[in-house]
Scaffold this motif. Structure first.
Motif, PDB file in Angstrom:
ATOM      1  N   UNK A  51       0.819  -1.202   0.000  1.00  0.00           N
ATOM      2  CA  UNK A  51       0.000   0.000   0.000  1.00  0.00           C
ATOM      3  C   UNK A  51       0.862   1.264   0.000  1.00  0.00           C
ATOM      4  N   UNK A  52       1.887   1.276   0.857  1.00  0.00           N
ATOM      5  CA  UNK A  52       2.744   2.460   0.945  1.00  0.00           C
ATOM      6  C   UNK A  52       3.580   2.661  -0.307  1.00  0.00           C
ATOM      7  N   UNK A  53       3.992   1.569  -0.937  1.00  0.00           N
ATOM      8  CA  UNK A  53       4.732   1.700  -2.199  1.00  0.00           C
ATOM      9  C   UNK A  53       3.897   2.488  -3.203  1.00  0.00           C
ATOM     10  N   UNK A  54       2.613   2.162  -3.278  1.00  0.00           N
ATOM     11  CA  UNK A  54       1.712   2.854  -4.200  1.00  0.00           C
ATOM     12  C   UNK A  54       1.553   4.316  -3.798  1.00  0.00           C
ATOM     13  N   UNK A  55       1.335   4.561  -2.493  1.00  0.00           N
ATOM     14  CA  UNK A  55       1.166   5.933  -2.021  1.00  0.00           C
ATOM     15  C   UNK A  55       2.406   6.775  -2.252  1.00  0.00           C
ATOM     16  N   UNK A  56       3.563   6.218  -1.917  1.00  0.00           N
ATOM     17  CA  UNK A  56       4.816   6.964  -2.065  1.00  0.00           C
ATOM     18  C   UNK A  56       5.087   7.251  -3.539  1.00  0.00           C
ATOM     19  N   UNK A  57       4.807   6.289  -4.397  1.00  0.00           N
ATOM     20  CA  UNK A  57       4.984   6.526  -5.835  1.00  0.00           C
ATOM     21  C   UNK A  57       4.127   7.698  -6.283  1.00  0.00           C
ATOM     22  N   UNK A  71       3.425  27.724   0.121  1.00  0.00           N
ATOM     23  CA  UNK A  71       4.540  27.139   0.865  1.00  0.00           C
ATOM     24  C   UNK A  71       4.064  26.113   1.883  1.00  0.00           C
ATOM     25  N   UNK A  72       2.927  26.365   2.508  1.00  0.00           N
ATOM     26  CA  UNK A  72       2.389  25.429   3.499  1.00  0.00           C
ATOM     27  C   UNK A  72       2.008  24.108   2.833  1.00  0.00           C
ATOM     28  N   UNK A  73       1.458  24.184   1.619  1.00  0.00           N
ATOM     29  CA  UNK A  73       1.097  22.962   0.894  1.00  0.00           C
ATOM     30  C   UNK A  73       2.332  22.155   0.530  1.00  0.00           C
ATOM     31  N   UNK A  74       3.366  22.859   0.095  1.00  0.00           N
ATOM     32  CA  UNK A  74       4.616  22.187  -0.257  1.00  0.00           C
ATOM     33  C   UNK A  74       5.214  21.528   0.988  1.00  0.00           C
ATOM     34  N   UNK A  75       5.214  22.257   2.102  1.00  0.00           N
ATOM     35  CA  UNK A  75       5.742  21.707   3.353  1.00  0.00           C
ATOM     36  C   UNK A  75       4.941  20.512   3.819  1.00  0.00           C
ATOM     37  N   UNK A  76       3.639  20.602   3.711  1.00  0.00           N
ATOM     38  CA  UNK A  76       2.764  19.505   4.119  1.00  0.00           C
ATOM     39  C   UNK A  76       3.003  18.272   3.253  1.00  0.00           C
ATOM     40  N   UNK A  77       3.146  18.486   1.958  1.00  0.00           N
ATOM     41  CA  UNK A  77       3.418  17.368   1.045  1.00  0.00           C
ATOM     42  C   UNK A  77       4.765  16.724   1.347  1.00  0.00           C
ATOM     43  N   UNK A  78       5.754  17.550   1.627  1.00  0.00           N
ATOM     44  CA  UNK A  78       7.086  17.028   1.966  1.00  0.00           C
ATOM     45  C   UNK A  78       7.037  16.238   3.263  1.00  0.00           C
ATOM     46  N   UNK A  79       6.317  16.765   4.255  1.00  0.00           N
ATOM     47  CA  UNK A  79       6.193  16.069   5.541  1.00  0.00           C
ATOM     48  C   UNK A  79       5.501  14.716   5.340  1.00  0.00           C
ATOM     49  N   UNK A  80       4.419  14.712   4.574  1.00  0.00           N
ATOM     50  CA  UNK A  80       3.673  13.475   4.325  1.00  0.00           C
ATOM     51  C   UNK A  80       4.550  12.449   3.605  1.00  0.00           C
ATOM     52  N   UNK A  81       5.280  12.905   2.604  1.00  0.00           N
ATOM     53  CA  UNK A  81       6.163  12.011   1.845  1.00  0.00           C
ATOM     54  C   UNK A  81       7.253  11.439   2.758  1.00  0.00           C
ATOM     55  N   UNK A  82       7.859  12.284   3.576  1.00  0.00           N
ATOM     56  CA  UNK A  82       8.907  11.823   4.498  1.00  0.00           C
ATOM     57  C   UNK A  82       8.350  10.815   5.496  1.00  0.00           C
ATOM     58  N   UNK A  83       7.158  11.094   6.011  1.00  0.00           N
ATOM     59  CA  UNK A  83       6.526  10.177   6.961  1.00  0.00           C
ATOM     60  C   UNK A  83       6.260   8.819   6.304  1.00  0.00           C
ATOM     61  N   UNK A  84       5.690   8.839   5.108  1.00  0.00           N
ATOM     62  CA  UNK A  84       5.388   7.588   4.398  1.00  0.00           C
ATOM     63  C   UNK A  84       6.673   6.806   4.107  1.00  0.00           C
ATOM     64  N   UNK A  86       9.430   6.886   5.868  1.00  0.00           N
ATOM     65  CA  UNK A  86       9.903   6.355   7.146  1.00  0.00           C
ATOM     66  C   UNK A  86       9.142   5.091   7.515  1.00  0.00           C
ATOM     67  N   UNK A  87       7.815   5.157   7.426  1.00  0.00           N
ATOM     68  CA  UNK A  87       6.991   3.983   7.750  1.00  0.00           C
ATOM     69  C   UNK A  87       7.311   2.837   6.793  1.00  0.00           C
ATOM     70  N   UNK A  88       7.476   3.148   5.527  1.00  0.00           N
ATOM     71  CA  UNK A  88       7.814   2.121   4.543  1.00  0.00           C
ATOM     72  C   UNK A  88       9.137   1.444   4.893  1.00  0.00           C
ATOM     73  N   UNK A  89      10.132   2.230   5.268  1.00  0.00           N
ATOM     74  CA  UNK A  89      11.427   1.667   5.663  1.00  0.00           C
ATOM     75  C   UNK A  89      11.316   0.780   6.889  1.00  0.00           C
TER      76      UNK A  89
END
Length: 144
Positions: A51-57, A71-84, A86-89
């Protein structure tokens, strides 16, 4: 989805697995319980990784360069991507630990501390079947 009860490799005889002094030898039922728990954990982690592979892609594909985004949207997207990521790893690491535990059961080395070679203890392994260190070595590792 039904889980297959067949194992990739036949486990070692339960009596050959390490136990601490004063513990009873492993029984076939106890080993089967640990193997079943590991397979359940593996199935769960594999679903999360898929599931996370699909989301991260999707997050990577849609990340763009941030042009035209707040800028807030970009930061939020970056945070979400980093979190995903991390969980994937973490889930991929868990899969590797599960596979290692199943391999150790199959080759008869399950229950021995990978650091000092002493028995880990059945109670610890029943609670945390992926354990590779006895409590003493694990505490020493965590203090570092």
């Amino acid at each position: 989805m039904a889980r297959s009860t067949k194992k990739a490799a036949e486990p070692a005889k339960p009596s050959s697995l390490a136990v601490k002094e004063g513990e009873e030898d492993w029984t076939a039922a106890e080993v089967d319980e640990v193997v079943a728990e590991l397979h359940d954990q593996r199935e769960h982690s594999a679903r999360i990784v898929e599931s996370l592979d699909t989301e991260v892609s999707g997050l990577m594909r849609d990340s763009g360069d941030g042009a035209g985004q707040d800028q807030a949207d970009v930061g939020s997207s970056s945070f979400e991507r980093d979190h995903e990521l991390t969980v994937l790893g973490l889930e991929r690491d868990k899969l590797a630990q599960i596979d290692r535990a199943l391999g150790r059961i199959a080759d008869g080395t399950y229950g021995r501390c990978e650091s000092c070679g002493e028995p880990i203890g059945k109670m610890r392994l029943m609670a945390f079947p992926r354990a590779t260190l006895c409590m003493t070595c694990k505490q020493r590792e965590e203090r570092r």
